[in-house]
Design an enzyme around this catalytic site. Sequence first.
Site, PDB file in Angstrom:
ATOM      1  N   SER A  30       0.832  -1.199   0.000  1.00  0.00           N
ATOM      2  CA  SER A  30       0.000   0.000   0.000  1.00  0.00           C
ATOM      3  C   SER A  30       0.871   1.255   0.000  1.00  0.00           C
ATOM      4  O   SER A  30       1.705   1.431  -0.888  1.00  0.00           O
ATOM      5  CB  SER A  30      -0.949  -0.049   1.196  1.00  0.00           C
ATOM      6  OG  SER A  30      -1.966   0.911   1.089  1.00  0.00           O
ATOM      7  N   ASP A  46      -9.994  -4.893  -4.341  1.00  0.00           N
ATOM      8  CA  ASP A  46      -9.308  -4.176  -3.268  1.00  0.00           C
ATOM      9  C   ASP A  46     -10.195  -3.008  -2.868  1.00  0.00           C
ATOM     10  O   ASP A  46     -10.505  -2.146  -3.688  1.00  0.00           O
ATOM     11  CB  ASP A  46      -7.943  -3.683  -3.771  1.00  0.00           C
ATOM     12  CG  ASP A  46      -7.080  -3.072  -2.684  1.00  0.00           C
ATOM     13  OD1 ASP A  46      -7.628  -2.468  -1.754  1.00  0.00           O
ATOM     14  OD2 ASP A  46      -5.843  -3.170  -2.796  1.00  0.00           O
ATOM     15  N   HIS A 104      -7.200  -6.101   0.052  1.00  0.00           N
ATOM     16  CA  HIS A 104      -6.074  -5.168   0.122  1.00  0.00           C
ATOM     17  C   HIS A 104      -4.875  -5.716   0.889  1.00  0.00           C
ATOM     18  O   HIS A 104      -3.741  -5.674   0.407  1.00  0.00           O
ATOM     19  CB  HIS A 104      -6.528  -3.849   0.756  1.00  0.00           C
ATOM     20  CG  HIS A 104      -5.441  -2.826   0.808  1.00  0.00           C
ATOM     21  ND1 HIS A 104      -4.845  -2.322  -0.329  1.00  0.00           N
ATOM     22  CD2 HIS A 104      -4.808  -2.221   1.863  1.00  0.00           C
ATOM     23  CE1 HIS A 104      -3.910  -1.454   0.008  1.00  0.00           C
ATOM     24  NE2 HIS A 104      -3.864  -1.378   1.328  1.00  0.00           N
TER      25      HIS A 104
END
Length: 256
Positions: free
Chosen positions: A93, A194, A224
């Site tokens: 991320s 996601d 995610h």
Amino acid sequence: MPVLPGAEPFRHTGDPVGVLMCHGFTGSPASLRPWAQHLADQGLTVSLPLLPGHGTRWQDMQLTGWQDWYATVDHELRALRDRCEQVFVCGLSMGGALALRLAAKHGDSVSGVVVVNPGNKVHGLAAKALPVARYLARTAPGLVNDTVKEGVDEVGYDRVPLHAAHSLRRFFQLVDRELPQVTQPLLLLHSRTDHVVPPVDSARVLSRVSSVDVTEVLLERSYHVATLDHDAEQIFEDSYAFISRLAPDRKGTAAT
């Protein structure tokens, strides 16, 4: 402020191939700990720091920004370079964006990059309101533990400090401009579904880096936080194979 159980940083001293791992926004090292442990078990030197303002309470994060988060991983990278012959950077991320900026800034000192669901933009109409909204409200609801697998805990905040979110937005804009400076081999793994970072961010990264050696892997069974989800083992194995290919002296040296 005490660190939340499970959010502690992780370090392992192994052979001369080092790996720096960067966790995500409002998250903690817990999201990457099994991955870090897997690489450590193969004999690699691993550093997984806790970013400033993370892993305690959201109020602490309100006092930090991207400069603090990046300074931490930059320091860790320099420390790894001092004791390792090769260094790879990995991230999830926002941690993916941190890893990509390290690659852009440190050039040949970084041997390769592995990113999972890398963030590239703060999406939605609310993002454009952040410069003002952060003075009107301290936080907004957050989204943690976005996984298909049940019972997962990435030890993250369920509130998003808006000052920090504004800083994140500016950081993503900075990194996007710097992506053409990324020339190292790149392994990018992203989930088909996601709820935090849309797949378009991965597509943007792939379209802007200058890397020639690029591998894209689609994760079909994870959301995610794929590093704690059903595709985790694939991430672990693919990343180790990627590192071993680029550090050929490691072949056959996995810990027993």
